[in-house]
Design an enzyme around this catalytic site. Sequence first.
Site, mmCIF file in Angstrom:
data_model
loop_
_atom_site.group_PDB
_atom_site.id
_atom_site.type_symbol
_atom_site.label_atom_id
_atom_site.label_comp_id
_atom_site.label_asym_id
_atom_site.label_seq_id
_atom_site.Cartn_x
_atom_site.Cartn_y
_atom_site.Cartn_z
ATOM 1 N N CYS A 162 -3.488 -9.447 16.167
ATOM 2 C CA CYS A 162 -4.563 -8.802 16.917
ATOM 3 C C CYS A 162 -5.263 -7.745 16.072
ATOM 4 O O CYS A 162 -5.113 -6.537 16.305
ATOM 5 C CB CYS A 162 -4.000 -8.203 18.204
ATOM 6 S SG CYS A 162 -3.284 -9.475 19.234
ATOM 7 N N TYR A 172 -6.637 -6.522 -0.238
ATOM 8 C CA TYR A 172 -7.399 -6.481 -1.503
ATOM 9 C C TYR A 172 -8.622 -7.383 -1.483
ATOM 10 O O TYR A 172 -9.252 -7.558 -2.521
ATOM 11 C CB TYR A 172 -6.526 -6.975 -2.667
ATOM 12 C CG TYR A 172 -5.219 -6.275 -2.881
ATOM 13 C CD1 TYR A 172 -5.169 -4.917 -3.217
ATOM 14 C CD2 TYR A 172 -4.016 -6.983 -2.801
ATOM 15 C CE1 TYR A 172 -3.956 -4.300 -3.456
ATOM 16 C CE2 TYR A 172 -2.810 -6.368 -3.047
ATOM 17 C CZ TYR A 172 -2.779 -5.027 -3.363
ATOM 18 O OH TYR A 172 -1.574 -4.418 -3.615
#
Length: 426
Positions: free
Chosen positions: A349, A324
Amino acid sequence: MGQGVLTAAFPRIDRVLYCEAVPLDRIASAVGTPAYVYSASQIRDRLRALDAALESVPHRVHYTLKANSSRALLRLMRDLGAGVEVVSGGELSRARHAGYSPSEIIFGGVGKTEAELCEAIEAGILMLNVESESELRVVSRLATSLRAPARVSIRVNPDVAVDTSHDYIKTGERGHKFGIPYPDALRVALLAASLPNVTLVGLDMHLGSMIANSEPYREGTARLVRLCREIRDAGVRTLEYLDVGGGFGIQYEEEQPLDLDAFAAAVIPLVREVGLTLVVEPGRYIVGESGVLVTRVLYRKASGGKQFVIADAGMTDLLRPSLYNAYHRIEAVRAVDRATVVDVVGPVCESGDFLALDRVVDDAAPGDLLAIFDVGAYGYAMASNYNSRRRGAEVLVEGDRFAVVTARESYEDLVRLEIDQPEWRS
Ligand SMILES: *Cc1c(COP(=O)(O)O)cnc(C)c1O
């Protein structure tokens, strides 16, 4: 730096951040990092404040499990008399394990399966918030075959515009998947009242999340009250509850939190007109500010003209920044006297793995602890095992004591469901 907003739950004493009366570095040494740490008294204070604001009208507070479903927190709320709102069979099961009786449980959600509906009907929960005519017909059929009446509430999409921080957390405007469109609600409610083995006990809405202004609640409640009158005019006398949902905004950064007294003043007079019991379903408001995520700095580095703080917590522990673009305040657990502009990132990653971007934060060195604030809601609940990362521990603090209430996952836990010798079938 490190002298941000002081709260009762997370005071800074002699330059060290505490949860209640326990220094956060003591917890980190004992249980490791990353760890979610919750203040029991903060949760109790929020529940009591809500009860006090609504005391002039019959009401029920149903905590929304999806914000944080840890059993220890659920038990704490139950001891204060709260009910719960669940959105899946898994949450129903968690609520039962935490000791909630069926009459303290509301089941909502736009896509309940028949198996989930059967579990709820057989248990005899307080009400099922029904979100479509087709779901309502399935509920009636299942209740008939189980010979168990179903108590239902109609979730209405009141088509009220709200101003929230992110489009993904709006739910009550036209064109959203949630609820029954207002123009259809009367017909569906009367259908509910006429179907076999269904009792229409409530009307429900949920406008979205992080709502700061009480006006949308007033508008939505007024619509539900009008609908209630129309239903009664048609001769249906079974309505008991008017559920105005959750979504009460809290302060992460500079946002205005919802003013509970203004909310009460907007909603209570309307509810009183029709004599129903007011139901609220907050999640974030009750637990959001009760928790911090404690993480240890692994490395510092400079790259491409930027400074990075690499922490041992990332998007798998706290997804909200990545999902968000949410802001969470960050402070060093032991006060640091200099501040600097950095990206605080995790070990995952993915370039989208960050806790803060371009932020002035305490100039923490490798080995230092950071506290990420206001993560009690939608924090641990959204944690994942991506990159085969183990979910961290959850710790509850009560005054000068603390206890691990959810263990850190083990490597064994990561492969627990994998079948070593698959049974091939054809
Ligand atoms: C998510 C949700 C809530 C709680 O939202 P908060 O913003 O955490 O208060 C309440 N009711 C329903 C139906 C929800 O989906």
